[in-house]
Design a protein around this motif. Structure first.
Motif: not given
Length: 511
Positions: A258-259, A262-263, A265-266, A314
């Motif tokens: 999940e981390d 998230r990165l 997607a950024h 993403a």
């Protein structure tokens, strides 16, 4: 500014970018290591670890003599293929500094740092960081920085050679270096120069150019020009250069999916913003995860149409990460994430509504195809494209799913043809058919040891041979047959031909 790097001749078991952070000191009880290779019809020492060198061994010593003097050492044969795999792994790890990394011989790399050195505080700081990380993994490495690749390669690892060569000072930097090692000459050529008193690069530079060519050939002159910066030594990166790159360096490594997502997607949002400014959409992208111990995980994604929607990108990366499953080992965590565009295509902007919101996307099927391709593999997702062929088994071919989204999957003239079965066999299967009179309608047929009685039959539909392709088989007369239980079949009768057998065949099944 290219950087030339080379590893020393000090093997260490378990070292390398895949071994993880460790103390470079050997475990207690581990014997010193020496590698040998076949040279001049004899086994000779080729590489040594630090402890073996301290005992007095040196490369070139015969293996029999070395074993007689030091029987307690661990002697192993050189494995060039393993060395190459390790060098490729180190080159993969060096992508954290620049995407332009090229192999240089069996033990060296060349890094093009143009536009990348300032990210690490300058070229000198980058060099120190690279050597510090490599030594922490157990490598005996050396590196030199210069404006020309040939100059950096000439200076790397030589005693007294400068490690930072400013632009314009290439000639002075290499003039005092030993000619053989600096120019990477063969042993015989280096010995010949030494006998003639040409021991330094400066001695060769003092010779007239015509005499140098005539006496030693063009190879020595070319290497001399590359070392002094007079000629540009070409660099061939082992991976294609990305069109766009966005990366995130982390102070604390991450390992949870999940981390990572998230990165990612950024990074996807930043990348798609740049693509929008360029009027392009990506067709192929890659998410690279750099592990702290040097291993690199690469997650490629491809799209059937240009894409610059960060949410869709993403989701594709999430599907790719799920598809990898247990294949990705986070180890001690990832400290660098890089999202690259490897291929892009022009993409027009969509018309927005009066309220400022974009209209609904018109390609939900394309998004599904992309997700399935990433999750299942590109070979598992395909479309049927029509082919201009007579034979039913050749009238379609596998094609790109993106091209097939707006295609009916036929040959373009299916409206003029009789109905085709839902399931078509790759090869027609022979059946035993019987009729009341010769050449009359069949009343029953036996297929795969089962007997089927015909209730209704319709046909024939004649399909001729493809004579323009050299097909000499006879024409086929196709019939749609329904048995007494309501099951429907597609059979054909083939006359006598020069190559194909005659008789009745079952070619497909209707729904």
């Amino acid at each position: 500014m290219p950087l030339g790097a080379g590893n020393g001749h000090r093997p260490s078991a378990g070292s390398g970018p895949l071994a993880g952070p460790r103390d470079t000191a050997p475990e207690p009880g581990t014997p010193p290591l020496a590698l040998f290779a076949r040279t001049d019809r004899a086994d000779r020492i080729a590489a040594l670890c630090e402890r073996a060198e301290a005992l007095g061994l040196a490369p070139g010593l015969g293996l029999a003599e070395a074993r007689a003097r030091f029987p307690h050492l661990d002697y192993r044969p050189v494995d060039p293929e393993a060395d190459r795999r390790l060098l490729l792994a180190v080159a993969d790890w060096c992508d954290r500094y620049t995407p332009l990394v090229a192999l240089d011989g069996a033990d060296g790399l060349v890094l093009d740092l143009t536009g990348a050195a300032h990210l690490f505080g300058g070229a000198g700081a980058l060099r120190e960081d690279l050597l510090l990380r490599l030594r922490a993994q157990g490598f005996a490495a050396a590196a030199a920085l210069a404006a020309h690749p040939g100059t950096a390669r000439a200076c790397v690892g030589l005693p007294g050679a400068p490690v930072l060569v400013p632009a314009g000072a290439e000639r002075a930097a290499v003039a005092a270096l030993a000619a053989g090692p600096a120019l990477r000459l063969e042993a015989g050529e280096a010995a010949r120069l030494h006998r003639l008193g040409l021991r330094r690069v400066g001695d060769l530079l003092a010779l007239p150019r015509a005499a140098l060519h005539r006496r030693f050939g063009g190879d020595v002159a070319r290497r001399l020009d590359e070392a002094t910066g007079a000629a540009r030594r070409p660099i061939e990166p082992r991976r294609p250069a990305a069109l766009l790159i966005r990366e995130r360096r982390l102070f604390e490594p991450v390992s949870l999916p999940e981390d990572i997502l998230r990165l990612a997607a950024h990074l996807a949002a930043r990348l798609c913003e740049t693509l929008g400014e360029r009027g392009e959409g990506l067709r192929e992208a890659e998410l690279a995860l750099f592990r702290v111990d040097g291993h690199v995980e690469r997650l490629p994604v491809r799209t059937g149409a240009p894409l610059r929607d960060p949410a869709r990108l993403a989701r594709l990366l999430a599907e790719r990460l799920k598809a990898s499953g247990d294949e990705i080992d986070a180890g001690f965590g990832f400290d660098l994430l890089r999202l690259s565009v490897l291929s892009a295509q022009g993409m027009a902007d969509r018309q927005e509504g009066l309220d400022g919101a974009q209209t609904a996307p018109a390609e939900p099927l394309g998004a599904l195809i992309d997700r399935l391709g990433v999750r299942l593999g590109e070979a598992a997702v395909f479309a049927l494209e029509g082919a201009d062929r007579h034979r039913p088994e050749a009238a379609q071919r596998l094609g790109s799913p993106a091209a097939g989204t707006g295609h009916d999957g036929g040959s373009g003239c299916e409206a003029d043809l009789a109905p085709r079965p839902l399931r078509l066999f790759a090869r027609p299967e022979r059946v035993e058919a019987t009729a009341e009179v010769p050449d009359g309608p069949i009343r029953q047929f036996r297929w795969r040891r089962a007997l089927y009685r015909v209730g209704r039959i319709e046909g024939p539909e004649r399909i001729a041979s493809e004579w323009w392709l050299g097909d000499v088989a006879a024409s086929r007369d196709y019939f749609r047959v329904e048995d007494e239980a309501g099951r429907r079949y597609w059979l054909f009768r083939e006359g006598a031909g020069t190559q194909a057998p005659s008789g009745w065949f079952l070619h497909g099944l209707f729904a």
